[in-house]
Design a protein around this motif. Sequence first.
Motif, PDB file in Angstrom:
ATOM      1  N   GLY A   7      60.352 -17.517  48.662  1.00  0.00           N
ATOM      2  CA  GLY A   7      61.210 -17.491  47.480  1.00  0.00           C
ATOM      3  C   GLY A   7      61.325 -18.829  46.780  1.00  0.00           C
ATOM      4  N   LEU A   8      60.454 -19.781  47.148  1.00  0.00           N
ATOM      5  CA  LEU A   8      60.480 -21.092  46.488  1.00  0.00           C
ATOM      6  C   LEU A   8      59.522 -21.089  45.299  1.00  0.00           C
ATOM      7  CD1 LEU A   8      60.370 -23.438  49.599  1.00  0.00           C
ATOM      8  CD2 LEU A   8      62.353 -22.493  48.404  1.00  0.00           C
ATOM      9  N   GLN A   9      59.905 -21.842  44.274  1.00  0.00           N
ATOM     10  CA  GLN A   9      59.061 -21.929  43.080  1.00  0.00           C
ATOM     11  C   GLN A   9      57.799 -22.738  43.380  1.00  0.00           C
ATOM     12  OE1 GLN A   9      61.076 -23.661  39.702  1.00  0.00           O
ATOM     13  NE2 GLN A   9      59.171 -23.875  38.553  1.00  0.00           N
ATOM     14  N   VAL A  10      56.650 -22.188  43.043  1.00  0.00           N
ATOM     15  CA  VAL A  10      55.369 -22.866  43.267  1.00  0.00           C
ATOM     16  C   VAL A  10      55.070 -23.763  42.070  1.00  0.00           C
ATOM     17  CG1 VAL A  10      52.887 -22.532  43.628  1.00  0.00           C
ATOM     18  CG2 VAL A  10      54.531 -20.923  44.639  1.00  0.00           C
ATOM     19  N   LEU A  11      54.839 -25.046  42.330  1.00  0.00           N
ATOM     20  CA  LEU A  11      54.560 -25.996  41.250  1.00  0.00           C
ATOM     21  C   LEU A  11      53.064 -26.047  40.951  1.00  0.00           C
ATOM     22  CD1 LEU A  11      56.889 -28.897  42.468  1.00  0.00           C
ATOM     23  CD2 LEU A  11      57.390 -27.133  40.768  1.00  0.00           C
ATOM     24  N   ARG A  13      49.539 -28.009  39.750  1.00  0.00           N
ATOM     25  CA  ARG A  13      48.965 -29.318  40.089  1.00  0.00           C
ATOM     26  C   ARG A  13      49.494 -30.401  39.145  1.00  0.00           C
ATOM     27  NH1 ARG A  13      44.426 -31.159  42.967  1.00  0.00           N
ATOM     28  NH2 ARG A  13      43.765 -33.202  42.252  1.00  0.00           N
ATOM     29  N   GLU A  14      49.611 -30.070  37.877  1.00  0.00           N
ATOM     30  CA  GLU A  14      50.102 -31.047  36.899  1.00  0.00           C
ATOM     31  C   GLU A  14      51.563 -31.428  37.184  1.00  0.00           C
ATOM     32  OE1 GLU A  14      50.043 -29.648  32.873  1.00  0.00           O
ATOM     33  OE2 GLU A  14      49.607 -31.662  32.093  1.00  0.00           O
ATOM     34  N   GLU A  15      52.379 -30.422  37.495  1.00  0.00           N
ATOM     35  CA  GLU A  15      53.779 -30.724  37.842  1.00  0.00           C
ATOM     36  C   GLU A  15      53.841 -31.601  39.093  1.00  0.00           C
ATOM     37  OE1 GLU A  15      56.450 -26.878  36.476  1.00  0.00           O
ATOM     38  OE2 GLU A  15      54.908 -26.507  37.996  1.00  0.00           O
ATOM     39  N   CYS A  16      52.990 -31.288  40.076  1.00  0.00           N
ATOM     40  CA  CYS A  16      52.958 -32.080  41.312  1.00  0.00           C
ATOM     41  C   CYS A  16      52.645 -33.542  41.008  1.00  0.00           C
ATOM     42  CB  CYS A  16      51.910 -31.528  42.274  1.00  0.00           C
ATOM     43  SG  CYS A  16      52.353 -29.931  42.994  1.00  0.00           S
ATOM     44  N   LEU A  17      51.620 -33.768  40.175  1.00  0.00           N
ATOM     45  CA  LEU A  17      51.231 -35.148  39.858  1.00  0.00           C
ATOM     46  C   LEU A  17      52.339 -35.855  39.082  1.00  0.00           C
ATOM     47  CD1 LEU A  17      47.464 -34.543  38.997  1.00  0.00           C
ATOM     48  CD2 LEU A  17      48.363 -35.732  41.009  1.00  0.00           C
ATOM     49  N   ASP A  18      52.993 -35.139  38.161  1.00  0.00           N
ATOM     50  CA  ASP A  18      54.112 -35.739  37.422  1.00  0.00           C
ATOM     51  C   ASP A  18      55.231 -36.159  38.374  1.00  0.00           C
ATOM     52  OD1 ASP A  18      52.924 -35.505  35.005  1.00  0.00           O
ATOM     53  OD2 ASP A  18      54.102 -33.785  34.309  1.00  0.00           O
ATOM     54  N   LEU A  19      55.549 -35.290  39.338  1.00  0.00           N
ATOM     55  CA  LEU A  19      56.625 -35.609  40.275  1.00  0.00           C
ATOM     56  C   LEU A  19      56.229 -36.773  41.188  1.00  0.00           C
ATOM     57  CD1 LEU A  19      57.751 -31.972  41.072  1.00  0.00           C
ATOM     58  CD2 LEU A  19      59.146 -33.729  39.956  1.00  0.00           C
ATOM     59  N   GLY A  83      65.976 -29.241  44.910  1.00  0.00           N
ATOM     60  CA  GLY A  83      65.045 -30.337  45.118  1.00  0.00           C
ATOM     61  C   GLY A  83      63.617 -29.892  44.992  1.00  0.00           C
ATOM     62  N   TRP A  84      62.727 -30.836  45.197  1.00  0.00           N
ATOM     63  CA  TRP A  84      61.294 -30.536  45.144  1.00  0.00           C
ATOM     64  C   TRP A  84      60.575 -31.300  46.247  1.00  0.00           C
ATOM     65  CZ3 TRP A  84      58.314 -34.842  44.718  1.00  0.00           C
ATOM     66  CH2 TRP A  84      58.895 -35.981  44.130  1.00  0.00           C
ATOM     67  N   SER A  85      59.395 -30.832  46.552  1.00  0.00           N
ATOM     68  CA  SER A  85      58.547 -31.487  47.537  1.00  0.00           C
ATOM     69  C   SER A  85      57.094 -31.287  47.124  1.00  0.00           C
ATOM     70  CB  SER A  85      58.798 -30.866  48.906  1.00  0.00           C
ATOM     71  OG  SER A  85      57.729 -31.144  49.785  1.00  0.00           O
ATOM     72  N   VAL A  86      56.315 -32.342  47.223  1.00  0.00           N
ATOM     73  CA  VAL A  86      54.887 -32.280  46.896  1.00  0.00           C
ATOM     74  C   VAL A  86      54.096 -32.833  48.078  1.00  0.00           C
ATOM     75  CG1 VAL A  86      53.060 -33.249  45.433  1.00  0.00           C
ATOM     76  CG2 VAL A  86      55.181 -32.427  44.398  1.00  0.00           C
ATOM     77  N   THR A  87      53.047 -32.136  48.472  1.00  0.00           N
ATOM     78  CA  THR A  87      52.175 -32.609  49.550  1.00  0.00           C
ATOM     79  C   THR A  87      50.730 -32.655  49.062  1.00  0.00           C
ATOM     80  OG1 THR A  87      53.607 -31.630  51.216  1.00  0.00           O
ATOM     81  CG2 THR A  87      51.399 -32.215  51.915  1.00  0.00           C
ATOM     82  N   ALA A  88      50.092 -33.780  49.293  1.00  0.00           N
ATOM     83  CA  ALA A  88      48.670 -33.927  48.999  1.00  0.00           C
ATOM     84  C   ALA A  88      47.930 -34.084  50.317  1.00  0.00           C
ATOM     85  CB  ALA A  88      48.433 -35.148  48.124  1.00  0.00           C
ATOM     86  N   VAL A  89      46.750 -33.512  50.405  1.00  0.00           N
ATOM     87  CA  VAL A  89      45.915 -33.698  51.591  1.00  0.00           C
ATOM     88  C   VAL A  89      44.574 -34.228  51.118  1.00  0.00           C
ATOM     89  CG1 VAL A  89      44.772 -32.569  53.547  1.00  0.00           C
ATOM     90  CG2 VAL A  89      47.069 -31.864  52.878  1.00  0.00           C
ATOM     91  N   GLY A 130      53.020 -28.015  45.770  1.00  0.00           N
ATOM     92  CA  GLY A 130      54.409 -28.409  45.661  1.00  0.00           C
ATOM     93  C   GLY A 130      55.315 -27.210  45.511  1.00  0.00           C
ATOM     94  N   ARG A 131      56.559 -27.407  45.909  1.00  0.00           N
ATOM     95  CA  ARG A 131      57.560 -26.350  45.816  1.00  0.00           C
ATOM     96  C   ARG A 131      58.845 -26.924  45.255  1.00  0.00           C
ATOM     97  NH1 ARG A 131      53.572 -24.176  46.884  1.00  0.00           N
ATOM     98  NH2 ARG A 131      53.103 -22.566  48.417  1.00  0.00           N
ATOM     99  N   ARG A 132      59.603 -26.068  44.589  1.00  0.00           N
ATOM    100  CA  ARG A 132      60.915 -26.477  44.094  1.00  0.00           C
ATOM    101  C   ARG A 132      61.947 -25.452  44.544  1.00  0.00           C
ATOM    102  NH1 ARG A 132      62.675 -29.748  39.963  1.00  0.00           N
ATOM    103  NH2 ARG A 132      60.652 -30.003  38.949  1.00  0.00           N
ATOM    104  N   ILE A 133      63.076 -25.952  45.046  1.00  0.00           N
ATOM    105  CA  ILE A 133      64.229 -25.093  45.304  1.00  0.00           C
ATOM    106  C   ILE A 133      65.187 -25.275  44.160  1.00  0.00           C
ATOM    107  CG2 ILE A 133      66.178 -24.566  46.830  1.00  0.00           C
ATOM    108  CD1 ILE A 133      64.874 -25.886  49.076  1.00  0.00           C
ATOM    109  N   THR A 134      65.462 -24.213  43.437  1.00  0.00           N
ATOM    110  CA  THR A 134      66.498 -24.284  42.419  1.00  0.00           C
ATOM    111  C   THR A 134      67.691 -23.483  42.943  1.00  0.00           C
ATOM    112  OG1 THR A 134      65.879 -22.256  41.288  1.00  0.00           O
ATOM    113  CG2 THR A 134      64.698 -24.250  40.657  1.00  0.00           C
ATOM    114  N   THR A 135      68.789 -23.579  42.252  1.00  0.00           N
ATOM    115  CA  THR A 135      69.943 -22.812  42.719  1.00  0.00           C
ATOM    116  C   THR A 135      69.729 -21.326  42.491  1.00  0.00           C
ATOM    117  OG1 THR A 135      70.985 -23.286  40.612  1.00  0.00           O
ATOM    118  CG2 THR A 135      71.653 -24.628  42.482  1.00  0.00           C
ATOM    119  N   HIS A 136      68.656 -20.988  41.750  1.00  0.00           N
ATOM    120  CA  HIS A 136      68.350 -19.582  41.536  1.00  0.00           C
ATOM    121  C   HIS A 136      66.944 -19.242  42.007  1.00  0.00           C
ATOM    122  CE1 HIS A 136      71.905 -19.815  39.054  1.00  0.00           C
ATOM    123  NE2 HIS A 136      71.961 -18.501  39.089  1.00  0.00           N
TER     124      HIS A 136
END
Lengths: 148, 148
Positions: A7-11, A13-19, A83-89, A130-136
């Motif tokens: 149920g987390l928002q999928v970011l 690639r562009e959003e991930c790099l911006d974050l 919040g958000w989280s981004v992981t690069a491998v 990347g993923r984002r948790i919003t209040t919704h």
Amino acid sequence: MQLDASGLQVLTREECLDLLSSTPIGRIVFTDRALPAVQPVNFYLDGQSIVIRTSIGSKLAAATRRAVVAFEADEFDPELRTGWSVTAVGQAREVTDPDEIAWLAALPLTTWAPGSRDHYIVIEAEHISGRRITTHSTGATTPQRAQG
Amino acid sequence: MQLDASGLQVLTREECLDLLSSTPIGRIVFTDRALPAVQPVNFYLDGQSIVIRTSIGSKLAAATRRAVVAFEADEFDPELRTGWSVTAVGQAREVTDPDEIAWLAALPLTTWAPGSRDHYIVIEAEHISGRRITTHSTGATTPQRAQG
């Protein structure tokens, strides 16, 4: 808005790099003597390359030499529980070419820890997610970021 | 005050546990299909056990089953360029005993992400280490925490 199985928002690639560009601290995840290891580091995102400074004799320099590593950055708000989280491998490599070292030395990459750090490690972000948790995050569509 | 080779303050086990108790978010570091992986999670420190809730079918549940994992939490202040980081390494285990599940379900462990999370993973913090960057980590001795 795409949601994953949790149920987390999928970011994108562009959003991930911006974050990733928006924060000075991330965590490098590697293997140290066959055990999982993680270390916070200052970094700079140069295009799609994650640039880290360390000292040549550091555990980090030794453990990441020609290794595939993960790199994570995040930001959470404990009050809003968002919040958000981004992981690069990608493959980590030590930089030895003098021209590339000169280029990296001119980047606005400052390290908070003391000591000499003239050794550069670059991680090419081959896979990034990347993923984002919003209040919704459960799927309601009220915009959350229009109030600031 | 003990400093490591990088000039960072070395935290005692007791300080590490106190800091882990002070934050609701950490990052679990594991191996996913032979690649390093990292995922932020809500957690609760129960004695020396790190308690995490997830769903039974999650990637996290599968990848940490009987694995040695690392768990990291930190807090940094970008303006002061100070902060701390604590890493625990230990065996992760899924909890299957109904009495233990009942105990864990009563802990004040809330997860921010949506969805059902009735599967518990416990990491016993066998090795724990932590570092602090102060504005005087290079060795000056002015107390930094007496001003609040």
